[in-house]
Each structure stands twice: as structure tokens, then as C-alpha cells.
Design a protein around this motif. Structure first.
Motif, short mmCIF file in Angstrom:
data_model
loop_
_atom_site.label_atom_id
_atom_site.label_comp_id
_atom_site.label_asym_id
_atom_site.label_seq_id
_atom_site.Cartn_x
_atom_site.Cartn_y
_atom_site.Cartn_z
N ARG A 24 -29.97 85.65 -59.34
CA ARG A 24 -29.95 85.62 -57.88
C ARG A 24 -29.58 84.23 -57.36
O ARG A 24 -28.83 84.10 -56.38
CB ARG A 24 -31.31 86.05 -57.33
CG ARG A 24 -31.67 87.50 -57.66
CD ARG A 24 -33.04 87.84 -57.11
NE ARG A 24 -33.04 87.84 -55.65
CZ ARG A 24 -34.16 87.90 -54.91
NH1 ARG A 24 -35.35 87.96 -55.50
NH2 ARG A 24 -34.08 87.91 -53.59
N VAL A 25 -30.09 83.20 -58.03
CA VAL A 25 -29.76 81.82 -57.64
C VAL A 25 -28.27 81.56 -57.81
O VAL A 25 -27.62 80.96 -56.95
CB VAL A 25 -30.60 80.81 -58.47
CG1 VAL A 25 -30.07 79.39 -58.28
CG2 VAL A 25 -32.06 80.90 -58.09
N TYR B 31 -32.13 75.94 -64.04
CA TYR B 31 -31.86 75.15 -62.84
C TYR B 31 -33.08 74.30 -62.52
O TYR B 31 -34.22 74.70 -62.77
CB TYR B 31 -31.58 76.05 -61.63
CG TYR B 31 -30.37 76.95 -61.75
CD1 TYR B 31 -29.09 76.48 -61.49
CD2 TYR B 31 -30.52 78.29 -62.11
CE1 TYR B 31 -27.99 77.32 -61.60
CE2 TYR B 31 -29.43 79.13 -62.21
CZ TYR B 31 -28.16 78.63 -61.95
OH TYR B 31 -27.08 79.48 -62.07
N ILE B 32 -32.82 73.13 -61.92
CA ILE B 32 -33.88 72.35 -61.28
C ILE B 32 -33.49 72.21 -59.82
O ILE B 32 -32.41 71.68 -59.49
CB ILE B 32 -34.06 70.97 -61.94
CG1 ILE B 32 -34.53 71.13 -63.39
CG2 ILE B 32 -35.06 70.13 -61.14
CD1 ILE B 32 -34.65 69.80 -64.14
N LEU C 275 -36.59 81.76 -53.52
CA LEU C 275 -37.60 80.93 -54.20
C LEU C 275 -38.91 80.85 -53.43
O LEU C 275 -39.84 80.16 -53.87
CB LEU C 275 -37.04 79.53 -54.43
CG LEU C 275 -35.74 79.46 -55.26
CD1 LEU C 275 -35.30 78.01 -55.43
CD2 LEU C 275 -35.92 80.13 -56.62
N GLN C 276 -38.97 81.52 -52.27
CA GLN C 276 -40.18 81.55 -51.45
C GLN C 276 -40.64 80.14 -51.08
O GLN C 276 -41.82 79.80 -51.10
CB GLN C 276 -41.30 82.30 -52.19
CG GLN C 276 -40.94 83.72 -52.56
CD GLN C 276 -42.03 84.42 -53.35
OE1 GLN C 276 -43.21 84.12 -53.23
NE2 GLN C 276 -41.63 85.37 -54.20
N MET D 214 -24.20 75.38 -51.10
CA MET D 214 -24.88 76.64 -51.44
C MET D 214 -25.36 77.33 -50.16
O MET D 214 -25.35 76.73 -49.08
CB MET D 214 -26.09 76.35 -52.34
CG MET D 214 -27.21 75.60 -51.62
SD MET D 214 -28.45 74.89 -52.71
CE MET D 214 -27.63 73.38 -53.24
N ASP D 215 -25.77 78.56 -50.30
CA ASP D 215 -26.42 79.27 -49.19
C ASP D 215 -27.90 78.90 -49.24
O ASP D 215 -28.71 79.57 -49.88
CB ASP D 215 -26.21 80.78 -49.36
CG ASP D 215 -26.76 81.57 -48.17
OD1 ASP D 215 -27.58 81.03 -47.41
OD2 ASP D 215 -26.37 82.75 -48.03
N LYS D 216 -28.25 77.82 -48.55
CA LYS D 216 -29.61 77.29 -48.66
C LYS D 216 -30.64 78.23 -48.04
O LYS D 216 -31.77 78.33 -48.54
CB LYS D 216 -29.68 75.90 -48.02
CG LYS D 216 -28.89 74.85 -48.79
CD LYS D 216 -29.07 73.46 -48.23
CE LYS D 216 -28.28 72.45 -49.06
NZ LYS D 216 -28.42 71.07 -48.56
#
Length: 295
Positions: free
Chosen positions: A58-59, A84-85, A135-136, A126-128
């Protein structure tokens, strides 16, 4: 590998092997980010490690890769990042201006990853809003950057620019190898002080007044897409009264570009015909275009 060699080796990686990265290593990478310099020691950054496959998928869809060559720069299926971080800024601690903190932390993480043989790609595009939902992440935290990580499955090539003002867009060759232009050290390094601005000095190629000379030279530069101003011993920028001109010099803010140097050389080694504007060799007695007598 010492730090200097590590830095020289670093390249952004967008194709990864399917091997996982241990959580212990990922925690160590975050720890190096935690210990990076922070303005006023406020330490506003918080970190999210992502290694779950469903969340990673999803990320991945929220991220934008390699804008210059999109979509060719996107990691292909089976070569996506292993982890990812995500770096998020706590606005309760620092409402604005945390970009420098993030930059320092990201570089620490990237170099530390490379010391383990792990490649990385630092992503800000990115789509922040969507990533915040996935990521809630609470509203007090603003996602700034994502570092994609994995063992490299490509080796981008460094290309040193012969012209410091040439295109810096990276590209892929016919074999799919990424080439990344970088400005040469000698083109961006100065010692003790910045060098004085270079003057463009012009020989008078016609018998005219200083006002006519100024207009002709300025027009020649601007017609060749070189912005310029007129500078005299009494005035800066463009003087109002040309009758007061003395010691005319033409300065251009782009006089270090290759094209500007070519024009300077051409103008200094040739004579412009005052009748038709053709540039002639200095030893030509008459203009090659209109036969105007030059000497």
C-alpha cells in the motif's frame, strides 16, 4: 570501508533484491538518524519502520519514483523495496522548519544502510495524505520523507559534467543502466574567497558614439539569450543618461556558461560589420557578406 569511500559509492537505488532486512538492522539505522544534528537539539523527528508485506504494498502505491525518467524509474515487479523508514515531524515540538533536521537524519540513515550493503532511495514526492491514513499517523505528525531500503539489484553510474551548467537529468541507457550526472569538484569548489566576477571586454568594431556602442553590444548579448546590464564608473545597472558614459564594461550574470564563453571568444577574435552585422576574421579588409570596408 571508510566513510569517505562510502559516500563516494552511494547512489540512489530503485531496483532491489527480494532479500529481507533484519529488524535489528532497521532499528540501528533509525538510531543513527536519532543521533543526527538537530537545530536547538529539539529532536522533532519520529520514525516508522515498515516491513509488513501488505502495508509495504500500500505504501509503494503512494510513492513517486525518478521523475526525470518516469515510469522507467519505478521498481519493477519483484524488485520493490524490502522495507521503508518513514520520517515524520512532530509539530508540537517544531511547527515549521524541520527540513534541515530531516536531511541530516536521512543522510545518516542512508550511509549507515550502505555500510551494511543496503541500498536506499530518499523520497519526498508522494501522496502524503493517503500515506498518513495508511500508517494511521496522528495530525500532530507531518510525514516529511520516506527512505526505501533493500539490497541493490542495480548499480547506477556516475557521469561527471564537462559543463557545470549542462543538464543534470539522469537517464537510462539501452541496457537499462541508470546514469547520474554530477557537477565536477573543480566547478563548485573555491579556495578562501569566491573569485571576482569576470569582465567581458569588447574591442570597438565601428566608429560610433559610446551610446551606439553600448546599445549594439547589449543587443548582441540579449539576442543570444545572455541577459546583461551596463556598468560604468559612475552608474550601476542601466544608466539613465548615456551621454555621461565612460569606461563602459559589459557584465553578464551567466558569463561562466559555455555558450557565453563561446560568444565572448567569437566577439573578441572577429570584427562585426557595422553595416550588416556579420562577424568577420580580423584580417578581412572587407565584409564577406556585404563588402563593406572594415579597415
Amino acid at each position: 570501508m571508510d566513510t569517505y569511500k562510502l559516500i563516494l559509492k552511494r547512489r540512489s537505488i530503485r531496483r532491489f533484491k527480494p532479500d529481507n532486512i533484519s529488524f535489528d538492522i532497521l532499528k540501528k539505522l533509525v538510531n543513527t538518524g536519532r543521533l543526527a544534528p538537530s537545530a536547538a537539539n529539539l529532536q522533532p523527528i519520529e520514525y516508522i519502520i515498515i516491513e509488513d508485506n501488505k502495508i509495504k504494498s500500500r505504501v509503494f502505491k503512494t510513492l513517486k519514483w525518478a521523475g526525470y525518467i518516469s515510469p522507467a524509474g519505478n521498481p519493477p515487479a519483484g524488485q520493490e523495496p524490502a522495507a521503508y523508514i518513514v520520517l515524520a515531524v512532530n509539530t508540537d515540538i517544531k511547527p515549521t522548519g524541520a527540513d534541515k533536521d530531516v536531511g541530516a537524519a536521512c543522510e545518516n540513515i542512508i550511509l549507515s544502510a550502505l555500510s551494511y550493503g543496503i541500498g536506499s532511495c530518499w523520497i519526498e514526492s508522494m501522496d502524503k495524505a493517503e500515506l498518513q491514513k495508511i500508517l494511521q499517523v496522528p495530525d500532530r505528525l507531518i510525514i516529511n520523507s520516506v527512505i526505501a531500503l533493500g539490497y541493490p539489484n542495480e548499480q547506477p553510474m556516475l557521469e561527471e559534467l564537462s559543463d557545470p551548467y549542462a543538464s543534470i537529468e539522469y537517464w537510462k541507457d539501452d541496457n537499462g543502466c541508470l546514469h547520474v550526472p554530477k557537477r565536477r569538484l573543480d566547478d563548485i569548489l573555491y579556495h578562501n574567497t569566491y573569485p571576482a566576477a569576470e569582465e567581458i571586454k569588447w574591442e570597438i568594431a565601428w566608429n560610433g558614439s559610446e551610446e551606439e556602442e553600448a546599445y549594439l553590444i547589449k543587443g548582441f548579448l540579449e539576442n543570444n539569450n545572455i541577459p546583461c546590464v551596463l556598468e560604468t564608473s559612475k552608474f550601476h545597472e542601466i544608466p539613465v543618461n548615456f551621454s555621461l558614459l565612460s569606461q563602459i564594461r559589459i557584465m553578464t550574470p551567466e558569463d561562466k556558461t559555455t555558450r557565453a564563453r563561446e560568444l565572448i571568444h567569437e566577439r573578441n577574435t572577429k570584427v562585426e560589420c557595422p553595416d550588416c552585422g556579420t562577424l568577420n576574421p580580423t584580417d578581412n579588409p572587407t565584409c564577406k557578406s556585404c563588402s563593406y570596408e572594415l579597415n
